[in-house]
Design a protein around this motif. Structure first.
Motif, PDB file in Angstrom:
ATOM      1  N   LEU A 138       0.774  -1.102  -0.363  1.00  0.00           N
ATOM      2  CA  LEU A 138      -0.270  -0.159   0.156  1.00  0.00           C
ATOM      3  C   LEU A 138       0.857   1.509  -0.165  1.00  0.00           C
ATOM      4  CD1 LEU A 138      -2.605  -1.547   2.577  1.00  0.00           C
ATOM      5  CD2 LEU A 138      -2.714  -1.238   0.196  1.00  0.00           C
ATOM      6  N   HIS A 139       1.884   1.435  -0.574  1.00  0.00           N
ATOM      7  CA  HIS A 139       2.464   2.570  -1.435  1.00  0.00           C
ATOM      8  C   HIS A 139       1.812   3.600  -2.857  1.00  0.00           C
ATOM      9  CE1 HIS A 139       5.935   4.033  -2.924  1.00  0.00           C
ATOM     10  NE2 HIS A 139       6.750   3.858  -1.954  1.00  0.00           N
ATOM     11  N   PRO A 140       1.852   4.942  -2.887  1.00  0.00           N
ATOM     12  CA  PRO A 140       1.835   5.825  -3.338  1.00  0.00           C
ATOM     13  C   PRO A 140       1.935   4.892  -4.845  1.00  0.00           C
ATOM     14  CG  PRO A 140       2.644   7.002  -2.012  1.00  0.00           C
ATOM     15  CD  PRO A 140       3.039   5.008  -1.134  1.00  0.00           C
ATOM     16  N   VAL A 141       3.117   4.654  -5.369  1.00  0.00           N
ATOM     17  CA  VAL A 141       3.284   4.180  -6.605  1.00  0.00           C
ATOM     18  C   VAL A 141       2.707   3.192  -7.298  1.00  0.00           C
ATOM     19  CG1 VAL A 141       4.836   1.991  -6.262  1.00  0.00           C
ATOM     20  CG2 VAL A 141       5.243   3.631  -8.413  1.00  0.00           C
ATOM     21  N   LYS A 142       2.158   2.440  -5.635  1.00  0.00           N
ATOM     22  CA  LYS A 142       0.553   1.108  -6.554  1.00  0.00           C
ATOM     23  C   LYS A 142      -0.340   1.656  -7.021  1.00  0.00           C
ATOM     24  CE  LYS A 142       4.208  -2.220  -5.721  1.00  0.00           C
ATOM     25  NZ  LYS A 142       4.633  -2.066  -7.366  1.00  0.00           N
ATOM     26  N   GLY A 143      -0.915   2.963  -6.421  1.00  0.00           N
ATOM     27  CA  GLY A 143      -2.063   3.274  -7.011  1.00  0.00           C
ATOM     28  C   GLY A 143      -2.818   3.018  -6.689  1.00  0.00           C
ATOM     29  N   ILE A 144      -3.240   1.942  -5.801  1.00  0.00           N
ATOM     30  CA  ILE A 144      -4.341   1.548  -5.034  1.00  0.00           C
ATOM     31  C   ILE A 144      -5.264   2.519  -4.975  1.00  0.00           C
ATOM     32  CG2 ILE A 144      -4.854  -0.359  -2.820  1.00  0.00           C
ATOM     33  CD1 ILE A 144      -2.827  -1.731  -4.473  1.00  0.00           C
ATOM     34  N   ASP A 145      -5.169   3.555  -4.442  1.00  0.00           N
ATOM     35  CA  ASP A 145      -6.781   5.022  -4.550  1.00  0.00           C
ATOM     36  C   ASP A 145      -7.698   4.752  -5.425  1.00  0.00           C
ATOM     37  OD1 ASP A 145      -4.287   5.786  -5.627  1.00  0.00           O
ATOM     38  OD2 ASP A 145      -5.043   7.169  -5.757  1.00  0.00           O
ATOM     39  N   VAL A 146      -6.901   3.715  -6.585  1.00  0.00           N
ATOM     40  CA  VAL A 146      -7.480   3.909  -8.532  1.00  0.00           C
ATOM     41  C   VAL A 146      -8.114   2.628  -7.965  1.00  0.00           C
ATOM     42  CG1 VAL A 146      -7.167   3.934 -10.847  1.00  0.00           C
ATOM     43  CG2 VAL A 146      -5.279   5.248  -9.229  1.00  0.00           C
ATOM     44  N   LEU A 147      -7.647   1.639  -7.441  1.00  0.00           N
ATOM     45  CA  LEU A 147      -8.209   0.820  -7.507  1.00  0.00           C
ATOM     46  C   LEU A 147      -9.902   0.903  -6.311  1.00  0.00           C
ATOM     47  CD1 LEU A 147      -9.099  -2.478  -7.289  1.00  0.00           C
ATOM     48  CD2 LEU A 147      -7.558  -3.167  -5.581  1.00  0.00           C
ATOM     49  N   VAL A 148      -9.602   1.700  -5.657  1.00  0.00           N
ATOM     50  CA  VAL A 148     -10.698   2.365  -4.891  1.00  0.00           C
ATOM     51  C   VAL A 148     -11.999   2.514  -5.018  1.00  0.00           C
ATOM     52  CG1 VAL A 148     -11.401   3.541  -2.747  1.00  0.00           C
ATOM     53  CG2 VAL A 148      -9.178   1.454  -2.338  1.00  0.00           C
ATOM     54  N   LYS A 149     -11.203   4.139  -6.092  1.00  0.00           N
ATOM     55  CA  LYS A 149     -12.229   4.294  -7.115  1.00  0.00           C
ATOM     56  C   LYS A 149     -12.649   3.674  -8.135  1.00  0.00           C
ATOM     57  CE  LYS A 149      -9.322   8.841  -5.475  1.00  0.00           C
ATOM     58  NZ  LYS A 149      -8.285   9.966  -5.996  1.00  0.00           N
ATOM     59  N   GLY A 150     -12.552   3.065  -8.670  1.00  0.00           N
ATOM     60  CA  GLY A 150     -12.949   2.045  -9.442  1.00  0.00           C
ATOM     61  C   GLY A 150     -13.635   1.433  -8.939  1.00  0.00           C
ATOM     62  N   ALA A 151     -13.215   0.607  -7.810  1.00  0.00           N
ATOM     63  CA  ALA A 151     -14.440  -0.543  -7.004  1.00  0.00           C
ATOM     64  C   ALA A 151     -15.221   0.582  -6.811  1.00  0.00           C
ATOM     65  CB  ALA A 151     -14.080  -1.185  -5.598  1.00  0.00           C
ATOM     66  N   LYS A 152     -15.781   2.005  -6.346  1.00  0.00           N
ATOM     67  CA  LYS A 152     -17.009   2.245  -6.460  1.00  0.00           C
ATOM     68  C   LYS A 152     -17.645   2.900  -7.720  1.00  0.00           C
ATOM     69  CE  LYS A 152     -20.165   5.799  -5.146  1.00  0.00           C
ATOM     70  NZ  LYS A 152     -20.699   5.257  -4.362  1.00  0.00           N
ATOM     71  N   LYS A 153     -17.180   2.526  -8.418  1.00  0.00           N
ATOM     72  CA  LYS A 153     -17.872   2.703  -9.975  1.00  0.00           C
ATOM     73  C   LYS A 153     -18.282   1.239 -10.504  1.00  0.00           C
ATOM     74  CE  LYS A 153     -16.682   6.892 -12.231  1.00  0.00           C
ATOM     75  NZ  LYS A 153     -17.562   7.897 -11.731  1.00  0.00           N
ATOM     76  N   VAL A 154     -17.571   0.549 -10.050  1.00  0.00           N
ATOM     77  CA  VAL A 154     -17.966  -1.127 -10.370  1.00  0.00           C
ATOM     78  C   VAL A 154     -19.569  -1.592  -9.192  1.00  0.00           C
ATOM     79  CG1 VAL A 154     -17.598  -3.523 -10.401  1.00  0.00           C
ATOM     80  CG2 VAL A 154     -15.679  -1.957 -11.579  1.00  0.00           C
ATOM     81  N   ILE A 155     -19.140  -0.764  -8.323  1.00  0.00           N
ATOM     82  CA  ILE A 155     -20.458  -1.456  -7.191  1.00  0.00           C
ATOM     83  C   ILE A 155     -21.546  -0.621  -7.803  1.00  0.00           C
ATOM     84  CG2 ILE A 155     -21.503  -1.596  -4.821  1.00  0.00           C
ATOM     85  CD1 ILE A 155     -17.447  -1.730  -4.780  1.00  0.00           C
ATOM     86  N   ASP A 156     -21.527   0.672  -8.015  1.00  0.00           N
ATOM     87  CA  ASP A 156     -22.380   1.451  -8.611  1.00  0.00           C
ATOM     88  C   ASP A 156     -23.439   0.523  -9.612  1.00  0.00           C
ATOM     89  OD1 ASP A 156     -22.306   3.017  -6.277  1.00  0.00           O
ATOM     90  OD2 ASP A 156     -21.037   4.750  -8.014  1.00  0.00           O
ATOM     91  N   GLN A 157     -22.618   0.057 -10.483  1.00  0.00           N
ATOM     92  CA  GLN A 157     -23.105  -0.932 -11.585  1.00  0.00           C
ATOM     93  C   GLN A 157     -23.589  -2.502 -10.788  1.00  0.00           C
ATOM     94  OE1 GLN A 157     -21.069   0.112 -15.432  1.00  0.00           O
ATOM     95  NE2 GLN A 157     -19.986   0.992 -13.463  1.00  0.00           N
ATOM     96  N   ARG A 158     -22.205  -3.202 -10.090  1.00  0.00           N
ATOM     97  CA  ARG A 158     -23.036  -4.768  -9.696  1.00  0.00           C
ATOM     98  C   ARG A 158     -22.566  -4.710  -9.334  1.00  0.00           C
ATOM     99  NH1 ARG A 158     -24.486  -2.901 -14.331  1.00  0.00           N
ATOM    100  NH2 ARG A 158     -23.619  -4.233 -16.829  1.00  0.00           N
TER     101      ARG A 158
END
Length: 379
Positions: free
Chosen positions: A203-223
């Motif tokens: 869980l390091h800035p270069v790994k972009g896990i914040d991108v995954l969390v924000k992407g998860a929100k988009k996915v969960i809104d749909q599925r």
């Protein structure tokens, strides 16, 4: 041929997997030993594999008393070449070069300018020391062509840079725990139609896990039948958990912390993900491939060499959480696509990225370097 490898010994993740896999294969073919500077998991796993390893323990990071021991070791055992892995090993080897003239090689496992990005002091001090130490190396091995090009762009001599892609020991990628038992450990319950998306990452800035969390929100809104498993620890953990709360997706996003046996996670999920801003040639994709898991990955570093869009996985641009979500929904909705991409990735990894092949390429490079040294001495 006698090769001495140096590494800090505190390594985790891809560099640790790479070096242990490499040494396991090299020791079948040449005389090789590794010295580390702290006695942690790396040391014990190397011992379990029967690798010739020794700890020259430092009281502090800048305890240079080990230099005298290293010089005695090199002189006594008459090594032909020293192969370094990581910032601390590079620093030690640069000091050895003052007294002992044998070729120094270092593998660039990650972008050395980003390694300490999550700590201001380490980023300022260690990154600069490593940048200087790298100038003392005679040869470099990038773990992808993109890393080779990165070094060339930064002014390193292209004639002294090689590429060797990481290799995996497919026979070691076996689950030890059933998916149900693994998920029960974390009190995660599933419905019959639940799709699990997972990632293995610091869980390091270069790994972009914040991108995954924000992407998860988009996915969960749909599925609503999708759950996310984030495995790893690091300095960004509190921020990421807070972001998950702010987005209201705590029930679908689970932080599991450090997972000692990645195979248990990979055997449990339906879709594997990498969301990094910078990568070399990540083991997490190959390890997922060993379990025939389809991958959605950011198109950075050497990832595009393995993940071919629509053939062995799906890609998105780094930082684009909407693009990530779109690719994930595509896989969530299509079981046949998940199966096809997972099987294609398995075939590609099996055929092209074995640990044995990685070791053979290293031996070929060692021979080239030693031949060049002989020719230089004859001049």
């Amino acid at each position: 041929m006698k090769i001495l490898h140096l590494i800090s010994g505190g390594d985790t993740g891809g560099a640790k997997t790479c070096v242990l896999s490499l040494l396991s294969e090299l020791q079948k073919k040449i005389d090789v030993k590794i010295i580390c500077f702290m006695k942690e998991d790396f040391y014990y796993e190397a011992k379990e594999r029967g690798i010739d390893i020794e700890v020259y323990e430092q009281r502090k990071r800048y305890d240079l008393s080990v230099i005298k021991r290293l010089l005695a070791e090199i002189k006594d055992k008459k090594y032909d070449l020293i192969h370094c892995h990581g910032a601390r090993a590079n620093f030690m080897a640069s000091l050895l070069k003052i007294s002992y003239k044998i070729p120094l090689v270092t593998t660039i496992h990650s972008d050395y300018k980003l390694d300490f990005q999550d700590n201001r002091y380490k980023n300022l001090v260690y990154t600069n020391i490593n940048t200087i130490a790298l100038k003392f190396m005679d040869y470099y091995i990038g773990v992808s062509d993109s890393f080779k090009n990165m070094l060339i762009d930064r002014g390193f001599d292209p004639n002294r840079i090689f590429t060797v892609y990481n290799g995996i020991e497919m026979n070691l990628m076996k689950e030890s725990t059933s998916p149900l038992d693994f998920l029960n450990r974390y009190n995660i319950t599933l419905e019959e139609d639940t799709i699990l998306v997972g990632t293995l990452s610091r869980l390091h800035p270069v790994k972009g896990i914040d991108v995954l969390v924000k992407g998860a929100k988009k996915v969960i809104d749909q599925r609503t039948n999708v759950k996310f498993l984030i495995c790893g620890d690091g300095t960004e953990a509190p921020m990421l958990k807070e972001l998950t709360k702010e987005l209201g997706i705590e029930e679908n996003v689970h932080f599991l912390g450090f997972v000692n046996e990645p195979s248990n996670l990979l055997n449990s999920i339906d879709i594997n993900t990498i969301t990094s801003y910078s990568e070399s040639f990540p083991y997490a994709i190959m390890e997922g491939g060993a379990f025939k898991k389809p991958i959605v990955a950011s198109n950075v570093g050497g990832i595009g060499d393995l993940v071919i869009e629509g053939e062995t996985g799906l890609l998105f641009e780094a930082g684009d959480h909407e693009g990530l979500a779109s690719q994930l929904v595509k896989l969530v909705d299509d079981a046949d696509l998940r199966k096809r991409l997972g099987e294609n990735l398995y075939d590609s990894v099996s055929k092209n990225y074995s640990a044995e092949s990685m070791a053979n390429k290293h031996i070929s490079i060692y021979k080239q370097i030693l031949d060049r040294q002989v020719r230089q001495l004859e001049k």
